[in-house]
Design an enzyme around this catalytic site. Structure first.
Site, mmCIF file in Angstrom:
data_model
loop_
_atom_site.group_PDB
_atom_site.id
_atom_site.type_symbol
_atom_site.label_atom_id
_atom_site.label_comp_id
_atom_site.label_asym_id
_atom_site.label_seq_id
_atom_site.Cartn_x
_atom_site.Cartn_y
_atom_site.Cartn_z
ATOM 1 N N HIS A 69 -1.222 0.942 5.595
ATOM 2 C CA HIS A 69 -1.866 1.990 6.399
ATOM 3 C C HIS A 69 -0.981 3.217 6.606
ATOM 4 O O HIS A 69 -0.469 3.467 7.692
ATOM 5 C CB HIS A 69 -2.314 1.425 7.744
ATOM 6 C CG HIS A 69 -3.445 0.455 7.632
ATOM 7 N ND1 HIS A 69 -4.187 0.059 8.717
ATOM 8 C CD2 HIS A 69 -3.977 -0.200 6.568
ATOM 9 C CE1 HIS A 69 -5.121 -0.799 8.323
ATOM 10 N NE2 HIS A 69 -4.996 -0.969 7.008
ATOM 11 N N GLN A 95 0.812 -1.216 0.000
ATOM 12 C CA GLN A 95 0.000 0.000 0.000
ATOM 13 C C GLN A 95 0.848 1.270 0.000
ATOM 14 O O GLN A 95 0.303 2.374 -0.055
ATOM 15 C CB GLN A 95 -0.915 0.023 1.230
ATOM 16 C CG GLN A 95 -1.934 -1.103 1.273
ATOM 17 C CD GLN A 95 -2.767 -1.081 2.544
ATOM 18 O OE1 GLN A 95 -2.708 -0.155 3.353
ATOM 19 N NE2 GLN A 95 -3.553 -2.127 2.738
ATOM 20 N N TYR A 155 -9.698 -9.075 10.408
ATOM 21 C CA TYR A 155 -9.859 -9.871 9.204
ATOM 22 C C TYR A 155 -10.018 -11.362 9.498
ATOM 23 O O TYR A 155 -10.512 -12.108 8.667
ATOM 24 C CB TYR A 155 -8.677 -9.634 8.256
ATOM 25 C CG TYR A 155 -8.649 -8.217 7.735
ATOM 26 C CD1 TYR A 155 -9.571 -7.796 6.789
ATOM 27 C CD2 TYR A 155 -7.721 -7.298 8.205
ATOM 28 C CE1 TYR A 155 -9.574 -6.501 6.322
ATOM 29 C CE2 TYR A 155 -7.711 -5.993 7.742
ATOM 30 C CZ TYR A 155 -8.635 -5.596 6.798
ATOM 31 O OH TYR A 155 -8.640 -4.302 6.347
ATOM 32 N N TYR A 182 -11.064 9.764 17.959
ATOM 33 C CA TYR A 182 -12.036 9.073 17.123
ATOM 34 C C TYR A 182 -12.079 7.567 17.348
ATOM 35 O O TYR A 182 -12.678 6.839 16.564
ATOM 36 C CB TYR A 182 -11.805 9.462 15.659
ATOM 37 C CG TYR A 182 -12.220 10.900 15.457
ATOM 38 C CD1 TYR A 182 -13.510 11.237 15.110
ATOM 39 C CD2 TYR A 182 -11.323 11.926 15.735
ATOM 40 C CE1 TYR A 182 -13.907 12.564 14.998
ATOM 41 C CE2 TYR A 182 -11.714 13.263 15.635
ATOM 42 C CZ TYR A 182 -13.007 13.566 15.268
ATOM 43 O OH TYR A 182 -13.412 14.884 15.182
ATOM 44 N N GLU A 242 -15.797 4.500 8.442
ATOM 45 C CA GLU A 242 -16.430 5.644 9.107
ATOM 46 C C GLU A 242 -16.312 6.928 8.297
ATOM 47 O O GLU A 242 -15.344 7.128 7.563
ATOM 48 C CB GLU A 242 -15.767 5.903 10.463
ATOM 49 C CG GLU A 242 -15.835 4.761 11.447
ATOM 50 C CD GLU A 242 -15.144 5.099 12.766
ATOM 51 O OE1 GLU A 242 -15.192 4.255 13.667
ATOM 52 O OE2 GLU A 242 -14.565 6.202 12.883
#
Length: 541
Positions: A313, A251, A428, A417, A407
């Site tokens: 991430h 990623q 997962y 948050y 979200e």
């Protein structure tokens, strides 16, 4: 006279030991995860602990059984054969050791092929990994003891391994079904009201797009290229020079591109990207001056601290606030989720910076010894959608949940948050990340998607081509392969998922942008990614 064990007794002993190993592994991973939450000061009652443990047995254990049964079967066949070569000695030790080693190998193999760095969260750190291996060893030890009892302490002349393989093979096919429910009522006429045009193709995982004043476009490609396209989509420069060296894997790579708020005067662009290596990497931010064929005066102005391992991430979205400060979203690095609650670092936060990367004096944690001054909000997992709503003067972000729990939030200075203390998503593997959907001191999302849609780029529609979308959020969805249209209330207290758009493309949508002419621009996420333009198509009845 003792009888040689039948394949049935061997199978029963194996299945009992396997069941014990699966249950022990499930219980261990639950306690490791709950211990991580408790280390952050989260209060977990005995009843809640028992409930979470039971729920994980239902949702995590089947997936763990599929992994563990294969390694356990092969390990016990090997242990029995080796014990036979040694005259029937040491089988309990061999069975225990073989089960632990086989699970370790399985975990490493799965982690090397799975998209996430570590599939089973309990194995992220050495103590948790050891605890899982001990549970496997106990199952192996139990199998050896039961087998010895069946033999009445007499070494068998053979081992019915092939029968055992055939009998257990059905266990390997365990799977967890997830039933998707409709998120919102679809507009059956929506697909007839727009026209999708292919502007550019053969882009390698395009990630972000920015419009220049003359209508041309800058497009980032995750491997580290910054492409310049004409307003018609023709490639003017395939790869602008001067782009900072990026760490591109999984990623990670080159992320967002954002023009300076005074671009026509200073020609500056901002780039977010992953820098470093697999062993030690960061999300970084650089500013540069755009020239005809490249970037000049490139300067790194911010780097996430501390370094982390892995290639997942990173966050990476950018947006300007009206006061000329810059917002950058940062992911939790996947294996570092508890750090999203640790203000001593930047992991899992949103930061607010001045144009030069310095810290605004009115940031919420300025002056605190226990917090990084750049932090604007925290408790985020992987926020990859970010917009400032000028009409309502609010900063809006969305973030990926794991299996569910995506979200949308209105971001307030200093707010928490919730990740990973509170989420509606599962890990997962089906395991509970936390027993809490909400928790005191954390902000509830305006909207949550379960199952996950994997939200990516996001824009507010403020054009004239589609007046029925005016003021709505257009949210790219990687898993659902569409764009969700979401309407927020004026006071920011609620949100409605109105409909899905562009699903006929059947492509992962990485970014959504609104062009200067009011058209919607989409980036598709693939090795042969595209830039698409959506315009109005008049319907004559």
């Amino acid at each position: 006279m003792t009888q040689k064990p039948t394949w049935r007794t061997t199978l029963i002993s194996f299945l009992i030991a396997l069941l014990v190993g699966v249950l022990l592994g499930s219980v261990v991973q639950t306690q490791i995860n709950l211990a991580a939450l408790q280390s952050m000061g989260v209060d977990i009652s005995i009843m809640l602990r028992l409930e979470t443990t039971f729920n994980d047995i239902i949702t995590f254990a089947p997936i763990y059984a599929a992994l563990f049964s294969v390694s356990f079967l092969l390990s016990q066949i090997a242990a029995v054969l080796i014990s036979g070569w040694l005259g029937g000695r040491f089988q309990p030790l061999l069975s225990a050791g073989a089960a632990a080693v086989a699970l370790l190998v399985t975990v490493k193999i799965v982690d090397s092929f799975a998209p996430m760095p570590t599939l089973i969260a309990a194995t992220r750190e050495v103590p948790g990994l050891i605890a899982m291996l001990v549970s496997a060893a106990l199952a192996g030890w139990l199998y050896a003891l039961m087998r010895r009892r069946v033999l009445n302490a007499r070494r068998p002349r053979g081992f019915s391994g092939f029968a055992l393989v055939l009998s257990v093979s059905g266990l390997v096919t365990a799977q967890l079904g997830v039933t998707s429910s409709a998120q919102a009522q679809e507009d059956p006429s929506a697909s007839q009201s727009y026209l999708i045009e292919n502007l550019a193709e053969d882009l390698e995982h395009p990630w972000s797009l920015a419009f220049l004043p003359d209508g041309s476009m800058l497009v980032t490609e995750r491997p580290g290229r910054l492409r310049l396209l004409s307003a018609e989509g023709d490639t003017l420069v395939a790869s602008l020079s001067g782009v900072p060296e990026v760490y591109a894997s999984g990623q990670s790579g080159l992320f967002d591109v954002l023009l300076s708020a005074q671009f026509e005067d200073d020609q500056q662009v901002y780039l977010s990207y992953a820098c470093g290596s697999e062993a030690a990497n960061h999300t970084c931010l650089a500013v540069a001056t755009l020239a005809d064929t490249g970037l000049d005066n490139v300067e790194e102005i911010f780097r996430v601290q501390p370094a982390k391992q892995g290639d997942a991430h990173f966050g990476g979205r950018l947006a300007w606030l009206p006061d000329d400060t810059l917002i950058l979203t940062l992911g939790d690095g996947f294996d570092y989720r508890e750090q999203a609650q640790n203000l001593h670092n930047h992991i899992g936060t949103i930061v607010r910076l001045n144009r030069d990367g310095s810290v605004p004096e009115d940031n919420p944690f300025v002056g605190r010894d226990d917090a990084r001054p750049e932090i604007y909000s925290y408790g985020h997992r992987n926020p990859q959608g970010l917009v400032f709503d000028e009409a309502n003067q609010r900063l809006i972000a969305h973030e990926h949940g794991p299996r569910g729990g995506d979200e949308i939030n209105i971001i307030e200075a200093g707010a928490n948050y919730g990740w990973p203390i509170a989420t509606g998503g599962l890990d997962y593997t089906g395991a509970r990340v936390t027993p809490f959907n909400e928790y005191p001191g954390t902000v509830l999302p305006l909207i949550e998607w379960t199952p996950s849609i994997a939200p990516s780029g996001m824009a507010i529609y403020e054009g004239e081509l589609f007046p029925e979308w005016q003021g709505d959020l257009l949210v790219g969805a990687l898993v659902d392969k569409e764009v969700r249209r979401v309407r927020l209330s004026a006071d920011g207290s609620s949100a409605e998922d109105v409909e899905g758009l562009f699903g006929e493309l059947d492509e992962r949508i990485r970014d959504v942008r609104i062009g200067p002419e009011g058209a919607v621009y989409l980036l598709t996420d693939s090795l042969e990614g595209r830039v698409l333009r959506v315009t109005r198509q008049e319907i004559n009845n």
